[in-house]
Design a protein around this motif. Structure first.
Motif, PDB file in Angstrom:
ATOM      1  N   PHE A   6       0.837  -1.200   0.000  1.00  0.00           N
ATOM      2  CA  PHE A   6       0.000   0.000   0.000  1.00  0.00           C
ATOM      3  C   PHE A   6       0.873   1.252   0.000  1.00  0.00           C
ATOM      4  CE2 PHE A   6      -2.581   3.319   2.070  1.00  0.00           C
ATOM      5  CZ  PHE A   6      -3.658   3.339   1.190  1.00  0.00           C
ATOM      6  N   SER A   7       1.954   1.241   0.763  1.00  0.00           N
ATOM      7  CA  SER A   7       2.876   2.376   0.770  1.00  0.00           C
ATOM      8  C   SER A   7       3.485   2.598  -0.610  1.00  0.00           C
ATOM      9  CB  SER A   7       3.975   2.142   1.806  1.00  0.00           C
ATOM     10  OG  SER A   7       4.889   3.214   1.839  1.00  0.00           O
ATOM     11  N   GLN A   8       3.813   1.519  -1.296  1.00  0.00           N
ATOM     12  CA  GLN A   8       4.345   1.629  -2.661  1.00  0.00           C
ATOM     13  C   GLN A   8       3.329   2.309  -3.581  1.00  0.00           C
ATOM     14  OE1 GLN A   8       5.225  -2.397  -3.755  1.00  0.00           O
ATOM     15  NE2 GLN A   8       6.856  -2.631  -2.250  1.00  0.00           N
ATOM     16  N   ALA A   9       2.062   1.932  -3.439  1.00  0.00           N
ATOM     17  CA  ALA A   9       1.019   2.505  -4.286  1.00  0.00           C
ATOM     18  C   ALA A   9       0.819   3.995  -3.995  1.00  0.00           C
ATOM     19  CB  ALA A   9      -0.289   1.747  -4.087  1.00  0.00           C
ATOM     20  N   VAL A  10       0.886   4.373  -2.716  1.00  0.00           N
ATOM     21  CA  VAL A  10       0.773   5.791  -2.355  1.00  0.00           C
ATOM     22  C   VAL A  10       1.928   6.572  -2.980  1.00  0.00           C
ATOM     23  CG1 VAL A  10       0.858   7.455  -0.456  1.00  0.00           C
ATOM     24  CG2 VAL A  10      -0.511   5.380  -0.218  1.00  0.00           C
ATOM     25  N   THR A  11       3.129   6.023  -2.897  1.00  0.00           N
ATOM     26  CA  THR A  11       4.305   6.685  -3.474  1.00  0.00           C
ATOM     27  C   THR A  11       4.131   6.901  -4.970  1.00  0.00           C
ATOM     28  OG1 THR A  11       5.750   5.704  -1.801  1.00  0.00           O
ATOM     29  CG2 THR A  11       6.802   6.534  -3.795  1.00  0.00           C
ATOM     30  N   GLN A  12       3.672   5.879  -5.671  1.00  0.00           N
ATOM     31  CA  GLN A  12       3.477   5.998  -7.116  1.00  0.00           C
ATOM     32  C   GLN A  12       2.428   7.050  -7.456  1.00  0.00           C
ATOM     33  OE1 GLN A  12       2.526   1.969  -8.211  1.00  0.00           O
ATOM     34  NE2 GLN A  12       4.592   1.212  -7.798  1.00  0.00           N
ATOM     35  N   SER A  13       1.356   7.087  -6.673  1.00  0.00           N
ATOM     36  CA  SER A  13       0.302   8.074  -6.906  1.00  0.00           C
ATOM     37  C   SER A  13       0.822   9.492  -6.694  1.00  0.00           C
ATOM     38  CB  SER A  13      -0.882   7.796  -5.972  1.00  0.00           C
ATOM     39  OG  SER A  13      -1.925   8.722  -6.175  1.00  0.00           O
ATOM     40  N   LEU A  14       1.624   9.685  -5.638  1.00  0.00           N
ATOM     41  CA  LEU A  14       2.192  11.011  -5.360  1.00  0.00           C
ATOM     42  C   LEU A  14       3.196  11.421  -6.428  1.00  0.00           C
ATOM     43  CD1 LEU A  14       2.656  10.973  -1.490  1.00  0.00           C
ATOM     44  CD2 LEU A  14       1.500  12.748  -2.801  1.00  0.00           C
ATOM     45  N   GLN A  15       4.021  10.486  -6.875  1.00  0.00           N
ATOM     46  CA  GLN A  15       4.998  10.809  -7.911  1.00  0.00           C
ATOM     47  C   GLN A  15       4.311  11.307  -9.177  1.00  0.00           C
ATOM     48  OE1 GLN A  15       7.049   6.946  -7.861  1.00  0.00           O
ATOM     49  NE2 GLN A  15       8.957   8.004  -7.387  1.00  0.00           N
TER      50      GLN A  15
ATOM     51  N   PRO B 212      -3.023  -5.584  -4.541  1.00  0.00           N
ATOM     52  CA  PRO B 212      -3.189  -6.593  -5.614  1.00  0.00           C
ATOM     53  C   PRO B 212      -3.130  -8.034  -5.124  1.00  0.00           C
ATOM     54  CG  PRO B 212      -1.779  -4.815  -6.361  1.00  0.00           C
ATOM     55  CD  PRO B 212      -2.030  -4.561  -4.910  1.00  0.00           C
ATOM     56  N   GLU B 213      -2.244  -8.324  -4.162  1.00  0.00           N
ATOM     57  CA  GLU B 213      -2.129  -9.702  -3.674  1.00  0.00           C
ATOM     58  C   GLU B 213      -3.431 -10.172  -3.019  1.00  0.00           C
ATOM     59  OE1 GLU B 213       2.021  -7.863  -3.397  1.00  0.00           O
ATOM     60  OE2 GLU B 213      -0.055  -7.225  -3.188  1.00  0.00           O
ATOM     61  N   ALA B 214      -4.091  -9.267  -2.286  1.00  0.00           N
ATOM     62  CA  ALA B 214      -5.354  -9.629  -1.644  1.00  0.00           C
ATOM     63  C   ALA B 214      -6.461  -9.804  -2.676  1.00  0.00           C
ATOM     64  CB  ALA B 214      -5.748  -8.565  -0.625  1.00  0.00           C
ATOM     65  N   VAL B 215      -6.476  -8.935  -3.681  1.00  0.00           N
ATOM     66  CA  VAL B 215      -7.487  -9.050  -4.737  1.00  0.00           C
ATOM     67  C   VAL B 215      -7.319 -10.369  -5.484  1.00  0.00           C
ATOM     68  CG1 VAL B 215      -8.313  -8.058  -6.903  1.00  0.00           C
ATOM     69  CG2 VAL B 215      -7.721  -6.553  -4.991  1.00  0.00           C
ATOM     70  N   GLU B 216      -6.070 -10.729  -5.778  1.00  0.00           N
ATOM     71  CA  GLU B 216      -5.807 -12.009  -6.460  1.00  0.00           C
ATOM     72  C   GLU B 216      -6.295 -13.183  -5.613  1.00  0.00           C
ATOM     73  OE1 GLU B 216      -1.985 -14.585  -8.170  1.00  0.00           O
ATOM     74  OE2 GLU B 216      -1.687 -12.573  -7.351  1.00  0.00           O
ATOM     75  N   GLU B 217      -6.080 -13.108  -4.311  1.00  0.00           N
ATOM     76  CA  GLU B 217      -6.527 -14.173  -3.418  1.00  0.00           C
ATOM     77  C   GLU B 217      -8.046 -14.259  -3.385  1.00  0.00           C
ATOM     78  OE1 GLU B 217      -6.652 -17.316  -1.023  1.00  0.00           O
ATOM     79  OE2 GLU B 217      -4.799 -16.502  -1.871  1.00  0.00           O
TER      80      GLU B 217
ATOM     81  N   HIS C 183      -9.107   1.699  -0.199  1.00  0.00           N
ATOM     82  CA  HIS C 183      -8.925   3.084   0.236  1.00  0.00           C
ATOM     83  C   HIS C 183      -8.697   4.013  -0.948  1.00  0.00           C
ATOM     84  CE1 HIS C 183      -7.566   1.578   4.498  1.00  0.00           C
ATOM     85  NE2 HIS C 183      -8.751   1.126   4.134  1.00  0.00           N
ATOM     86  N   GLU C 184      -8.956   3.488  -2.141  1.00  0.00           N
ATOM     87  CA  GLU C 184      -8.879   4.269  -3.378  1.00  0.00           C
ATOM     88  C   GLU C 184      -7.562   5.032  -3.458  1.00  0.00           C
ATOM     89  OE1 GLU C 184     -12.371   3.967  -5.534  1.00  0.00           O
ATOM     90  OE2 GLU C 184     -11.223   2.416  -4.501  1.00  0.00           O
ATOM     91  N   VAL C 185      -6.474   4.293  -3.458  1.00  0.00           N
ATOM     92  CA  VAL C 185      -5.134   4.876  -3.355  1.00  0.00           C
ATOM     93  C   VAL C 185      -4.823   5.831  -4.501  1.00  0.00           C
ATOM     94  CG1 VAL C 185      -3.965   2.989  -4.568  1.00  0.00           C
ATOM     95  CG2 VAL C 185      -2.738   4.301  -2.822  1.00  0.00           C
ATOM     96  N   ASN C 186      -5.457   5.656  -5.639  1.00  0.00           N
ATOM     97  CA  ASN C 186      -5.196   6.556  -6.766  1.00  0.00           C
ATOM     98  C   ASN C 186      -5.609   7.992  -6.471  1.00  0.00           C
ATOM     99  OD1 ASN C 186      -4.103   4.503  -8.320  1.00  0.00           O
ATOM    100  ND2 ASN C 186      -6.059   3.991  -9.283  1.00  0.00           N
ATOM    101  N   GLU C 187      -6.501   8.171  -5.503  1.00  0.00           N
ATOM    102  CA  GLU C 187      -6.906   9.517  -5.116  1.00  0.00           C
ATOM    103  C   GLU C 187      -5.856  10.215  -4.253  1.00  0.00           C
ATOM    104  OE1 GLU C 187     -10.656  10.037  -3.277  1.00  0.00           O
ATOM    105  OE2 GLU C 187     -11.724   8.677  -4.614  1.00  0.00           O
ATOM    106  N   TYR C 188      -4.994   9.449  -3.616  1.00  0.00           N
ATOM    107  CA  TYR C 188      -4.063  10.032  -2.647  1.00  0.00           C
ATOM    108  C   TYR C 188      -3.180  11.109  -3.277  1.00  0.00           C
ATOM    109  CZ  TYR C 188      -5.061   6.923   1.291  1.00  0.00           C
ATOM    110  OH  TYR C 188      -5.649   6.289   2.353  1.00  0.00           O
TER     111      TYR C 188
END
Length: 363
Positions: free
Chosen positions: A92-101, A304-309, A323-328
């Motif tokens: 999740f932290s990785q996804a937040v970082t990508q969204s902010l970048q 993604p790992e949880a969604v795949e499961e 938590h709709e990380v793309n909005e962050y």
């Protein structure tokens, strides 16, 4: 004829030329202009004029007064935001970082990224590095509540605005989910599963908590327990158990494995996890003991790992709250720019969350 050939070789960008024309017009006028006035003077389409002005406004090249007039402002220095990520190893932290970048790049903001490594001492060192680097604004994403006042004080003493993600910090603008409500929705899903598959009978309700994150994040589990009780009000209070999984895979795995070994005969166990990483740790324990039909799990973050499961038929993980990380990224950068430009910003800014279930993924 030669002039035409020369013009073709210039490789001009029409919309950029129009934007420069608008800026030169505002500079020449030396007075605020309305959208209509810019349109009349340039004869560009009104849609193009509006989009150009909005882009220049967003990037800080023009200002708009309360009566809707636009004026050119002195060209700003490029802003530098500092982002302390929770941990480069957490999905999740990785996804937040990508969204902010992505959002920072789109807004012309330089983003300095440091990794807190899920560690309080590292988070404090990173905050001090931001201060030494004279960052314009700090975005803090760290899990340890006890060090939050120290970090916030260092940043405030330097006169730097602070935005805190998910964990409240003194002096900071909060951005993240409504922790109680995301927990409540997770608990309601667990209770509905028990109603549909176990006739409402439940032996245990486990909450995989994050104690170090403090009361606000812990309210995810508080909300989950209340969500269960809202549907299954006959479960005795002693059947609700909170254990500190720290939001981590390995610790959650060990704790749930130990719990299940101590209760080998119990066959109806609900698990609400504060993060999907913690939920996946619980899943490992359940599968190792071959108790997949006796335990159901709901997590948070929708990684993604949880969604795949969840897509696997019969998986114990039946849901996660996105938590709709793309909005962050876009919203945090917008809040940061607003703070630096003197706009009024609410102290708490919540993300709109969404419950994702194994059934909804198959629909």
């Amino acid at each position: 004829m030669l002039a035409n050939k020369t013009t073709k070789r210039l490789y001009l960008i029409p919309i950029l030329s129009k934007a420069l024309d608008v800026m030169e017009l505002l500079q020449a006028e030396r007075a605020p202009m309305s959208l209509e006035a810019v349109f009349q003077r340039t004869r560009f389409s009104k849609t193009s004029v509006y989009r150009i002005l909005q882009t220049l406004l967003h990037r800080g090249y023009v200002a708009r007064s309360g009566d809707g007039l636009y004026r050119l402002v002195s060209l700003p220095l490029k802003l530098r935001f500092g982002f302390a990520s929770q941990s480069s190893e957490m999905p999740f932290s990785q996804a937040v970082t990508q969204s902010l970048q992505a959002a920072a790049a789109a807004s012309g903001v330089d983003l300095m990224i440091l990794d807190n490594r899920y560690d309080a001492a590292t988070a404090l060192k990173n905050a001090e590095q931001f201060v030494q680097s004279r960052i314009d604004l700090v975005i803090e994403f760290q899990v340890e509540q006890q060090v939050a006042p120290v970090i916030a004080d260092r940043i405030a003493a330097a006169g730097i605005p602070l935005i805190a993600i998910d964990i409240p910090h003194p002096h900071a603008i909060y951005f993240g989910v409504n922790n109680y409500r995301v927990g409540y929705d997770a608990g309601s899903l667990l209770a509905q599963y028990a109603t549909d598959h176990w006739r409402g009978q439940v032996d245990w309700v486990l909450g995989l908590d994050i104690e170090e994150a403090g009361p606000l994040v812990q309210s995810r589990i508080t909300g989950a327990f209340e969500g269960v009780r809202s549907i299954l009000d006959a479960i005795p209070v002693e059947s609700f158990v909170r254990i500190d999984g720290r939001g981590m895979h390995e610790k959650s795995y060990r704790l749930v494995l130990d719990f299940l070994k101590r209760h080998p005969r119990d066959k109806r166990i609900l698990v609400a996890a504060a993060t999907d990483t913690s939920a996946l740790g619980a899943l490992q324990a359940v599968e190792e003991l071959k108790r997949g039909k006796q335990v159901v799990i709901v997590g948070q973050d929708c990684i993604p790992e949880a969604v795949e499961e969840m897509r696997k038929p019969g998986s114990p993980i039946i849901g996660s709250v996105s938590h709709e990380v793309n909005e962050y990224g876009p919203r945090i950068i917008e809040i940061g720019l607003g703070l630096l430009r003197g706009r009024s910003v609410p102290p708490y800014n919540y993300v709109v969350h969404r419950l994702v279930t194994s059934e909804s993924l198959r629909a």
